[in-house]
Design a protein around this motif. Sequence first.
Motif, mmCIF file in Angstrom:
data_model
loop_
_atom_site.group_PDB
_atom_site.id
_atom_site.type_symbol
_atom_site.label_atom_id
_atom_site.label_comp_id
_atom_site.label_asym_id
_atom_site.label_seq_id
_atom_site.Cartn_x
_atom_site.Cartn_y
_atom_site.Cartn_z
ATOM 1 N N THR A 150 0.831 -1.207 0.000
ATOM 2 C CA THR A 150 0.000 0.000 0.000
ATOM 3 C C THR A 150 0.867 1.259 0.000
ATOM 4 O OG1 THR A 150 -1.615 -1.226 1.290
ATOM 5 C CG2 THR A 150 -1.894 1.140 1.219
ATOM 6 N N ALA A 151 1.871 1.275 0.858
ATOM 7 C CA ALA A 151 2.703 2.481 0.972
ATOM 8 C C ALA A 151 3.475 2.739 -0.329
ATOM 9 C CB ALA A 151 3.664 2.348 2.144
ATOM 10 N N PHE A 152 3.986 1.676 -0.943
ATOM 11 C CA PHE A 152 4.714 1.868 -2.204
ATOM 12 C C PHE A 152 3.771 2.438 -3.269
ATOM 13 C CE2 PHE A 152 8.356 -0.373 -0.516
ATOM 14 C CZ PHE A 152 9.409 0.169 -1.235
ATOM 15 N N PHE A 153 2.582 1.847 -3.405
ATOM 16 C CA PHE A 153 1.651 2.333 -4.437
ATOM 17 C C PHE A 153 1.208 3.774 -4.143
ATOM 18 C CE2 PHE A 153 -0.033 -2.109 -5.925
ATOM 19 C CZ PHE A 153 1.224 -2.380 -6.440
ATOM 20 N N ALA A 154 0.897 4.054 -2.872
ATOM 21 C CA ALA A 154 0.436 5.406 -2.520
ATOM 22 C C ALA A 154 1.536 6.423 -2.823
ATOM 23 C CB ALA A 154 0.057 5.453 -1.043
ATOM 24 N N THR A 155 2.769 6.048 -2.532
ATOM 25 C CA THR A 155 3.889 6.972 -2.749
ATOM 26 C C THR A 155 4.145 7.160 -4.241
ATOM 27 O OG1 THR A 155 4.762 6.085 -0.689
ATOM 28 C CG2 THR A 155 6.246 7.437 -1.950
ATOM 29 N N MET A 156 4.018 6.069 -4.997
ATOM 30 C CA MET A 156 4.201 6.181 -6.452
ATOM 31 C C MET A 156 3.118 7.066 -7.062
ATOM 32 S SD MET A 156 5.028 2.188 -7.173
ATOM 33 C CE MET A 156 4.829 2.209 -8.945
ATOM 34 N N ARG A 157 1.891 6.879 -6.598
ATOM 35 C CA ARG A 157 0.788 7.692 -7.148
ATOM 36 C C ARG A 157 0.998 9.170 -6.825
ATOM 37 N NH1 ARG A 157 -4.763 4.003 -6.588
ATOM 38 N NH2 ARG A 157 -3.875 2.199 -7.641
ATOM 39 N N ALA A 158 1.391 9.435 -5.575
ATOM 40 C CA ALA A 158 1.634 10.837 -5.176
ATOM 41 C C ALA A 158 2.785 11.418 -6.003
ATOM 42 C CB ALA A 158 1.966 10.907 -3.692
ATOM 43 N N PHE A 159 3.766 10.599 -6.298
ATOM 44 C CA PHE A 159 4.931 11.074 -7.063
ATOM 45 C C PHE A 159 4.513 11.397 -8.497
ATOM 46 C CE2 PHE A 159 8.959 10.482 -9.405
ATOM 47 C CZ PHE A 159 9.753 11.363 -8.698
ATOM 48 N N ALA A 160 3.684 10.527 -9.086
ATOM 49 C CA ALA A 160 3.227 10.778 -10.462
ATOM 50 C C ALA A 160 2.441 12.091 -10.527
ATOM 51 C CB ALA A 160 2.369 9.605 -10.929
ATOM 52 N N GLU A 161 1.604 12.302 -9.517
ATOM 53 C CA GLU A 161 0.835 13.555 -9.487
ATOM 54 C C GLU A 161 1.758 14.753 -9.361
ATOM 55 O OE1 GLU A 161 -2.323 13.761 -6.573
ATOM 56 O OE2 GLU A 161 -3.134 11.895 -7.381
ATOM 57 N N ARG A 162 2.749 14.593 -8.529
ATOM 58 C CA ARG A 162 3.714 15.679 -8.317
ATOM 59 C C ARG A 162 4.441 16.021 -9.624
ATOM 60 N NH1 ARG A 162 5.527 20.102 -6.596
ATOM 61 N NH2 ARG A 162 7.750 20.242 -6.235
ATOM 62 N N LEU A 163 4.849 14.985 -10.353
ATOM 63 C CA LEU A 163 5.538 15.232 -11.629
ATOM 64 C C LEU A 163 4.618 15.966 -12.599
ATOM 65 C CD1 LEU A 163 7.598 12.000 -12.458
ATOM 66 C CD2 LEU A 163 8.362 14.092 -11.352
ATOM 67 N N GLU A 164 3.353 15.539 -12.628
ATOM 68 C CA GLU A 164 2.408 16.212 -13.530
ATOM 69 C C GLU A 164 2.262 17.678 -13.151
ATOM 70 O OE1 GLU A 164 -1.055 13.696 -13.508
ATOM 71 O OE2 GLU A 164 -0.471 12.816 -15.447
ATOM 72 N N LYS A 165 2.194 17.930 -11.837
ATOM 73 C CA LYS A 165 2.087 19.324 -11.367
ATOM 74 C C LYS A 165 3.331 20.128 -11.755
ATOM 75 C CE LYS A 165 -1.214 19.314 -7.642
ATOM 76 N NZ LYS A 165 -1.220 18.421 -6.508
ATOM 77 N N MET A 166 4.452 19.451 -11.787
ATOM 78 C CA MET A 166 5.699 20.140 -12.161
ATOM 79 C C MET A 166 5.752 20.365 -13.675
ATOM 80 S SD MET A 166 8.242 17.907 -9.724
ATOM 81 C CE MET A 166 9.856 18.517 -10.141
ATOM 82 N N GLY A 167 4.766 19.845 -14.390
ATOM 83 C CA GLY A 167 4.687 20.082 -15.831
ATOM 84 C C GLY A 167 5.239 18.958 -16.690
ATOM 85 N N HIS A 168 5.505 17.795 -16.096
ATOM 86 C CA HIS A 168 6.034 16.670 -16.881
ATOM 87 C C HIS A 168 4.894 15.818 -17.427
ATOM 88 C CE1 HIS A 168 10.030 17.684 -15.544
ATOM 89 N NE2 HIS A 168 9.600 17.713 -14.297
ATOM 90 N N ARG A 169 5.205 15.095 -18.476
ATOM 91 C CA ARG A 169 4.211 14.181 -19.066
ATOM 92 C C ARG A 169 4.396 12.811 -18.423
ATOM 93 N NH1 ARG A 169 2.955 15.772 -24.481
ATOM 94 N NH2 ARG A 169 3.126 13.628 -25.186
ATOM 95 N N VAL A 170 3.317 12.284 -17.889
ATOM 96 C CA VAL A 170 3.422 11.049 -17.100
ATOM 97 C C VAL A 170 2.368 10.045 -17.555
ATOM 98 C CG1 VAL A 170 3.311 10.073 -14.764
ATOM 99 C CG2 VAL A 170 4.162 12.399 -15.086
#
Length: 498
Positions: free
Chosen positions: A57-77
């Motif tokens: 759960t923690a790995f998936f939650a952290t990966m999802r939060a990271f993907a969102e963060r990258l998108e917010k930073m303007g990256h294509r994910v």
Amino acid sequence: MKKAAKKHPPTTLRLILGDQLNEQHSWFRRKEPDVLYALMEIRQETDYVKHHIQKVTAFFATMRAFAERLEKMGHRVVYLELDNPANGQTLPANIQALIKEHRCTRFEYLLPDEYRLDQQLRELADGLPVKTAAVDTEHFLTNRQDLERFFDGKKRFMMEPFYRMMRKQHQILLDDEHKPLGGKWNFDQRNRNAYDGKAAIPKPLLFKNSVSDIVHMIRTEGISTFGHVDPERLIWPINRPQAVKLLQHFVNSQLKCFGTYQDAMTAQSWSLFHSRLSFALNTKMIHPMEVIREAIHVWERNTKAIRIEQIEGFVRQILGWREYMRGMYWMLMPDFASMNFFELHGPLPDYYWTGATRMKCMHEAIHQSLTQAYAHHIQRLMVTGNFALLAGVDPDAVDAWYLGVYIDAVQWVELPNTRGMSQFSDGGKVATKPYVASGRYIHAMSDYCGECAYDFREKTGAKACPFNSLYWAFFERHRNKLASIPRIGMMYRTWDKM
Ligand code: FAD
Ligand code: SF4
């Protein structure tokens, strides 16, 4: 699969694994419209060993939060959830499909820290019809082969000289003449006390991350897990701000007693003065040098309240042990994973999966591992690890348990700690002697024995502490392998007299 915008067709696919969530990596410094970042939740990773539910759960939650963060930073994910019908459930299947779908002409990946994934990605990259590159994760303070080079030509690979070299190389806790601050490299003698109640144990900082959607998905997809999770209160940090908050909590409330009680065990607390930063570090949300510098910064402002042995003890764990273990892993793999010096083939007792044992120390260490996905170092080493070795458990079974149960368990650090340090399966490469102890040690370092069904003083009889007879039986059983080790010979003289 979330569709990446079509405006700029990506030409480079960049893979980010679940333990490579380093938003400070140079990859992310610039927005590159022709780069597509890929993260994926895959059965290949959930199923290679049975994991604690909090770990998945923690790995998936952290990966999802990271993907969102990258998108917010303007990256294509592109993010593939585990239950996405387009998910091929392995790295090769998904990467090949993504390259085809997005007509990528280049594939880049961050160097994996696990041998298994390193091999897999190397083979995949070799067979792809596009240009490929493997890029450093920019996380560790040493390269994979640095430790092997450091020990080149040496027969013994002790952590201490490596640690001193690292202190010098990174100018950590040194005076103007490059001598160690406090006049010593090692303050272990002043540290490692039992918990005497003189300092109040701070409340651990526990996050309340809601992860019910992920827990539901894990269950519906039929992933086999064990242990407990509260879907509304995952206590582990799942993004960088939380990781930084946990670091701040540690340096401000626990660092002052870290060294003193680093080997202590008490039923009053499951984490004592430990940082619980290992998950944040191992997922690379936080950088080891950032942790070291912040701890030193706080110590420098509070040298009266925080003594040198506290900060040195902490720095040693990260600058020394963590990098050393990683180097040993790369030096000894792939043979490391099957070493079995004592030729042990016993099964792991059932109570490792339930905590249902009358041995109080084992119950405490296992129960908290099942409820929190965490035990601190000395519980892992001197309680559950010690018992497994004394009881003759097959190191494969011990490894599988440690790799599954802890929130921070990734093979590059789990294996050298378990098979190397704890089980001595490498015959003395990581540790100079087996970390085994009788009930007396556990009694000296904990308050467990007072509440136990067994008596730590007794060696025989129904009430005898099981660690005692197992301890001497271990030495007797392995005399031919151990008697010649200098630091062990003395044990045989005592045993022979007994
Ligand atoms: P603290 O006590 O606060 O220490 C600070 C940091 O130092 C840790 O977060 C960790 O990054 C580092 N550190 C301390 N000791 C070690 C060590 N021996 N090796 C590497 N890093 C260290 N650690 C893991 O990260 N993953 C594992 O899967 C793992 N498996 C282990 C299995 C066994 C049998 C043993 C004996 C130890 C294992 N360790 C493992 C090492 C250590 O127990 C954990 O790093 C530590 O308990 C994590 O808790 P913490 O963050 O509160 O650590
Ligand atoms: Fe553990 Fe033995 Fe102490 Fe019981 S008496 S808590 S089994 S060391």
